[in-house]
Design an enzyme around this catalytic site. Structure first.
Site, mmCIF file in Angstrom:
data_model
loop_
_atom_site.group_PDB
_atom_site.id
_atom_site.type_symbol
_atom_site.label_atom_id
_atom_site.label_comp_id
_atom_site.label_asym_id
_atom_site.label_seq_id
_atom_site.Cartn_x
_atom_site.Cartn_y
_atom_site.Cartn_z
ATOM 1 N N THR A 141 -5.195 -59.000 -78.961
ATOM 2 C CA THR A 141 -6.182 -59.487 -77.995
ATOM 3 C C THR A 141 -5.789 -60.822 -77.359
ATOM 4 O O THR A 141 -6.208 -61.109 -76.241
ATOM 5 C CB THR A 141 -7.554 -59.653 -78.663
ATOM 6 O OG1 THR A 141 -7.415 -60.501 -79.809
ATOM 7 C CG2 THR A 141 -8.131 -58.324 -79.076
ATOM 8 N N ASP A 142 -4.986 -61.631 -78.057
ATOM 9 C CA ASP A 142 -4.747 -63.003 -77.580
ATOM 10 C C ASP A 142 -4.172 -63.062 -76.166
ATOM 11 O O ASP A 142 -4.580 -63.900 -75.366
ATOM 12 C CB ASP A 142 -3.800 -63.755 -78.528
ATOM 13 C CG ASP A 142 -4.479 -64.131 -79.837
ATOM 14 O OD1 ASP A 142 -5.660 -63.795 -80.020
ATOM 15 O OD2 ASP A 142 -3.822 -64.778 -80.678
ATOM 16 N N LYS B 15 -10.057 -63.408 -72.403
ATOM 17 C CA LYS B 15 -10.631 -63.589 -73.745
ATOM 18 C C LYS B 15 -11.333 -64.943 -73.746
ATOM 19 O O LYS B 15 -10.698 -65.976 -73.534
ATOM 20 C CB LYS B 15 -9.509 -63.547 -74.785
ATOM 21 C CG LYS B 15 -10.004 -63.638 -76.216
ATOM 22 C CD LYS B 15 -8.864 -63.431 -77.217
ATOM 23 C CE LYS B 15 -9.394 -63.516 -78.644
ATOM 24 N NZ LYS B 15 -8.375 -63.248 -79.655
HETATM 25 N N1 ASP Z 1 -3.069 -62.779 -82.663
HETATM 26 C C1 ASP Z 1 -3.361 -61.381 -82.558
HETATM 27 C C2 ASP Z 1 -2.691 -60.836 -81.327
HETATM 28 O O1 ASP Z 1 -3.063 -61.158 -80.254
HETATM 29 C C3 ASP Z 1 -4.822 -61.138 -82.528
HETATM 30 C C4 ASP Z 1 -5.162 -59.691 -82.278
HETATM 31 O O2 ASP Z 1 -4.421 -58.807 -82.585
HETATM 32 O O3 ASP Z 1 -6.193 -59.405 -81.738
HETATM 33 O O4 ASP Z 1 -1.806 -60.037 -81.448
#
Ligand code: ASP
Length: 444
Positions: free
Chosen positions: A184-185, A263
């Protein structure tokens, strides 16, 4: 398997002892230290964990860390038993379902904990997905492939290119929809990248992530993924978009345009919002509710694949006291364009003006966005803005800073000179410019 994998997380003297004993993670071992003897399964360790310990899972289910000091001896009792979990048979494909392909790139959504070793492993074969989320079999004839297994903070322009090339290959092979599981990052950056590389695609390309991993009861992985597959296979529109929780509860998933999604919360499940735009659709109660006009239709015949991202773009957030040398340094390192995240309507300190002018004169593109996130830049209101315009800064209206950075990377890979970069940056390509005004943040 390399020794790093066989003895994941062990280093130095401890690894040497384990190697000498010929054991690997998952083996049943006996560790004798002083007058105590422990028997259990050798567990993997996190790389950042305190070194100097051997961790065993005891038969009662608890883990114990045995401090390695002189005189410790290790002996293998039995080799690692492969986990006996066999996924239930894949439900027979129903005739007539759309063909949806899931590309996994990593992140929380694409991994699951292997409780035997404590390690995290990618889990996105089509079989895995169907066994974990059987509802998917009702929605699509599913294929899946692991493209990368990385956290999204490790993505680069090269990963965007490889994701775009994979999606293009799938589009040409005739799939009805594509889902990209992603951390998500930096999902917003990748969604913007594919929005520029895959223009007016004939099928939806839906990014999906999870704020909480699938092994937690509050996980959003399954609901986000079911909505993503539904949109990929059944939506009447074909946009590059992201499928994430609309609010705390599981009942509504919002579908955001790839160039507008951001995000905005570190941990909440409804972290993703469309900025200066409404979500293009919602998925609720098994229905897709379209929420925008003039979307690119499924089956579009105007598809253009425009790949290529340069790593000579930069994104810099201005802060009070920022030294002008920072911008110079970027130019010295070969940077050909910089997106500034200015304050308010699009400002940086007057002290940066001379270096900005010099860089523009050298043919480096400098674009202005706002760290306010909502609203648009307007550099004609204050003198600061007017002087920056005179120095050659290009205001980028309501483009998100991250989207502007990705677009600049894309423009730099195809434009011949500064004028062409400017022209391309100001040409709306995929809904990134000229969104609706957000007069107030009430209720956001
Ligand atoms: N740090 C992780 C990423 O962005 C967090 C996630 O998977 O949502 O890969």
């Amino acid at each position: 398997m390399s020794v790093q994998e066989r003895l994941q997380g062990y280093s130095g003297e401890v690894r040497r002892i384990l190697e000498e004993a010929g054991v690997e993670v998952g083996d049943e071992v006996e560790v004798a230290a002083g007058d105590r003897v422990y028997r259990g399964i050798l567990m993997a360790r996190y790389e950042l964990a305190e070194p100097g310990y051997i961790v065993l899972k005891l038969p009662n289910g608890y883990n114990v860390g045995v401090r390695v000091s002189e005189g410790v001896s290790v002996r293998r009792i039995a080799p690692a038993r492969k986990p006996s979990f066999t996924p239930p048979p894949r439900p027979p494909s129903k005739p007539g379902l759309p063909r949806v392909y899931v590309i996994s790139t990593g992140g929380t959504i694409a991994s699951r904990i292997d409780y035997r070793t404590g390690g995290v492993r990618a889990a996105l074969t089509a079989e895995d997905l169907l066994s974990i989320i059987p509802e998917l079999a009702e929605l699509a004839d599913l294929g899946a492939e692991i493209l990368f297994s990385i956290f999204s903070e490790d993505m680069t322009a090269d990963h965007w290119s490889r994701m775009a090339a994979k999606a293009d290959e799938l589009i040409r092979s005739g799939v009805d929809g594509i889902v990209i599981a992603h951390g998500t990052d930096t999902m917003g950056y990748s969604a913007a990248a594919l929005s520029f590389a895959l223009q007016k695609p004939p099928v939806p390309v839906v990014f999906v992530g999870a704020q909480r991993s699938s092994d937690r009861p509050s996980s959003d992985a399954a609901t986000n993924l079911i909505a993503a597959v539904r949109v990929a296979g059944h939506a009447p529109f074909a946009e590059v978009c992201a499928s994430m929780h609309a609010w705390h509860s599981d009942d509504v998933i919002a579908i955001h345009r790839g160039t507008r999604v951001r995000k905005l919360h570190t941990s909440s499940r409804d972290a993703f919002k469309s900025v200066n735009a409404d979500p293009i659709a919602y998925v609720a109660g098994g229905e897709i509710r379209v929420n925008a006009e003039n979307l690119n239709p499924r089956g579009s015949e105007e598809y253009r694949f425009e790949p290529g991202f340069s790593d000579e773009a930069a994104l810099v957030k201005f802060y009070p006291g920022m030294p002008p040398e920072l911008l110079e340094l970027l130019a010295e390192r070969g940077c050909r364009g910089i997106i500034l995240e200015g304050t308010g309507l699009g400002h940086v300190s007057n002290r940066l003006r001379p270096v900005i002018k010099e860089l523009v004169d050298r043919g480096i593109f400098i674009g202005m966005t706002s760290q306010c996130i909502y609203g648009r830049v307007n550099m004609r209101v204050y003198d600061t803005g007017r002087y920056l315009l005179k120095a050659g800064v290009v205001p980028l209206d309501d483009m998100l800073p991250e989207t502007a950075y990705v677009k600049l990377s894309w423009c730099l890979s195809r434009a011949r000179d500064l004028e062409e970069v400017k022209r391309l940056m100001l040409t709306p390509i995929s809904g990134e410019l000229g969104g609706r005004s957000t007069p107030s943040l009430q209720g956001r």
